[in-house]
Scaffold this motif. Sequence first.
Motif, PDB file in Angstrom:
ATOM      1  N   VAL A 183       0.839  -1.203   0.000  1.00  8.78           N
ATOM      2  CA  VAL A 183       0.000   0.000   0.000  1.00  8.78           C
ATOM      3  C   VAL A 183       0.873   1.252   0.000  1.00  8.78           C
ATOM      4  O   VAL A 183       0.615   2.221  -0.735  1.00  8.78           O
ATOM      5  CB  VAL A 183      -0.955  -0.009   1.207  1.00  8.78           C
ATOM      6  CG1 VAL A 183      -1.599   1.361   1.391  1.00  8.78           C
ATOM      7  CG2 VAL A 183      -2.021  -1.079   1.034  1.00  8.78           C
ATOM      8  N   ALA A 184       1.915   1.227   0.823  1.00  6.38           N
ATOM      9  CA  ALA A 184       2.810   2.385   0.878  1.00  6.38           C
ATOM     10  C   ALA A 184       3.482   2.628  -0.474  1.00  6.38           C
ATOM     11  O   ALA A 184       3.587   3.782  -0.952  1.00  6.38           O
ATOM     12  CB  ALA A 184       3.869   2.181   1.956  1.00  6.38           C
ATOM     13  N   THR A 188       2.869   5.890  -2.888  1.00  9.83           N
ATOM     14  CA  THR A 188       4.045   6.708  -3.210  1.00  9.83           C
ATOM     15  C   THR A 188       4.163   6.923  -4.721  1.00  9.83           C
ATOM     16  O   THR A 188       4.328   8.069  -5.202  1.00  9.83           O
ATOM     17  CB  THR A 188       5.322   6.042  -2.674  1.00  9.83           C
ATOM     18  OG1 THR A 188       5.225   5.937  -1.263  1.00  9.83           O
ATOM     19  CG2 THR A 188       6.552   6.864  -3.050  1.00  9.83           C
ATOM     20  N   PHE A 189       4.101   5.828  -5.505  1.00  5.33           N
ATOM     21  CA  PHE A 189       4.231   5.964  -6.971  1.00  5.33           C
ATOM     22  C   PHE A 189       3.036   6.687  -7.568  1.00  5.33           C
ATOM     23  O   PHE A 189       3.167   7.397  -8.571  1.00  5.33           O
ATOM     24  CB  PHE A 189       4.408   4.583  -7.613  1.00  5.33           C
ATOM     25  CG  PHE A 189       5.819   4.097  -7.601  1.00  5.33           C
ATOM     26  CD1 PHE A 189       6.684   4.388  -8.669  1.00  5.33           C
ATOM     27  CD2 PHE A 189       6.316   3.396  -6.531  1.00  5.33           C
ATOM     28  CE1 PHE A 189       7.994   3.960  -8.655  1.00  5.33           C
ATOM     29  CE2 PHE A 189       7.633   2.958  -6.511  1.00  5.33           C
ATOM     30  CZ  PHE A 189       8.484   3.236  -7.571  1.00  5.33           C
ATOM     31  N   GLY A 227      -0.246   0.602  -9.699  1.00  4.02           N
ATOM     32  CA  GLY A 227      -1.314  -0.369  -9.867  1.00  4.02           C
ATOM     33  C   GLY A 227      -0.897  -1.774  -9.451  1.00  4.02           C
ATOM     34  O   GLY A 227      -1.661  -2.491  -8.807  1.00  4.02           O
ATOM     35  N   ILE A 228       0.353  -2.163  -9.820  1.00  2.00           N
ATOM     36  CA  ILE A 228       0.840  -3.486  -9.442  1.00  2.00           C
ATOM     37  C   ILE A 228       0.932  -3.605  -7.925  1.00  2.00           C
ATOM     38  O   ILE A 228       0.526  -4.611  -7.326  1.00  2.00           O
ATOM     39  CB  ILE A 228       2.202  -3.760 -10.095  1.00  2.00           C
ATOM     40  CG1 ILE A 228       2.053  -3.878 -11.623  1.00  2.00           C
ATOM     41  CG2 ILE A 228       2.826  -5.032  -9.530  1.00  2.00           C
ATOM     42  CD1 ILE A 228       3.365  -3.996 -12.364  1.00  2.00           C
ATOM     43  N   ALA A 234      -3.913  -5.824  -2.198  1.00  3.35           N
ATOM     44  CA  ALA A 234      -5.240  -6.424  -2.079  1.00  3.35           C
ATOM     45  C   ALA A 234      -5.139  -7.938  -1.871  1.00  3.35           C
ATOM     46  O   ALA A 234      -5.853  -8.523  -1.044  1.00  3.35           O
ATOM     47  CB  ALA A 234      -6.065  -6.114  -3.331  1.00  3.35           C
ATOM     48  N   ILE A 235      -4.230  -8.579  -2.612  1.00  3.27           N
ATOM     49  CA  ILE A 235      -4.062 -10.038  -2.460  1.00  3.27           C
ATOM     50  C   ILE A 235      -3.545 -10.372  -1.059  1.00  3.27           C
ATOM     51  O   ILE A 235      -4.043 -11.294  -0.395  1.00  3.27           O
ATOM     52  CB  ILE A 235      -3.103 -10.571  -3.531  1.00  3.27           C
ATOM     53  CG1 ILE A 235      -3.732 -10.423  -4.927  1.00  3.27           C
ATOM     54  CG2 ILE A 235      -2.752 -12.026  -3.263  1.00  3.27           C
ATOM     55  CD1 ILE A 235      -2.804 -10.763  -6.057  1.00  3.27           C
ATOM     56  N   ALA A 236      -2.526  -9.649  -0.600  1.00  5.13           N
ATOM     57  CA  ALA A 236      -1.953  -9.912   0.722  1.00  5.13           C
ATOM     58  C   ALA A 236      -2.985  -9.671   1.819  1.00  5.13           C
ATOM     59  O   ALA A 236      -3.063 -10.429   2.797  1.00  5.13           O
ATOM     60  CB  ALA A 236      -0.727  -9.028   0.954  1.00  5.13           C
TER      61      ALA A 236
END
Length: 263
Positions: A183-184, A188-189, A227-228, A234-236
């Motif tokens: 998430v961080a 950031t990106f 996005g990646i 979300a998966i984690a």
Amino acid sequence: MRMIASRVALFEMCLLALGFAEIARADDKAACIKAHEHGQEVRFANRWVEARTLFLACAQPSCPAPLVRDCTQWSGELALETPTIVVAAKRPDGSDTDDAKLFVDGALLESRLPSTPITLDPGDHVLRFERPGWSAIEQRLVLHDGEHERAVQVQFTEVLPRASERRAPVGAYTATGIAAVAVAVSVTFLVVGKVREHDLATSPCGEVGTCSDAQVNPIRADYVVSGIAGGAAAIAAGVAVWQFLARRPSSTTAGASTLRFDF
């Protein structure tokens, strides 16, 4: 002279033996009297189990005849009046077991449940059944004079950890940490891409729409990375939630221990 000395010694030994026997009889008589008196005291205090034990002691043939007569009568009366219970237990799967400790009024009475009646004083009692791995069962009951072989049946349940004692698996903590880092990175990106996009849009080429791919591609890369990272987060997060939920006890095994009295 030697023969006379031997006879004197033998006579003295006989007197000594008679003296010890007399002392022993006196001690037995004192014990009988004490049991006779104390038994009456505890009987009036409703400690009937103790009273009957004392009356049986003073009903022995070695006691004086009047005491034997009284104690025999009283022990017989208490045998009819003192309540008894019969306990039985079932495993969590419903099968019978005697592998449990029985406590009565806080004191250990039996290490395994007996198959014979248990004698208790009349009045209030707290029974507690314990076995490692199963939930302890505790119940209060009131016994009445002359109540015999009252049936008490209990069924154990599996021990469930308290909420404060349950621990999430290591995988849940690991997945949560990965989700937080992802998430961080994503944020950031995303922020960097927005800033670059704004800067390029307000530049001379951006105002006329002539910016080259070399100028636009870094911004696109920021959004792709964001996005990646967001997808990984979300998966984690989903894995962490699944791990936590997997630790919750099943509703089919939860619940308090059950107790049933059969009259």
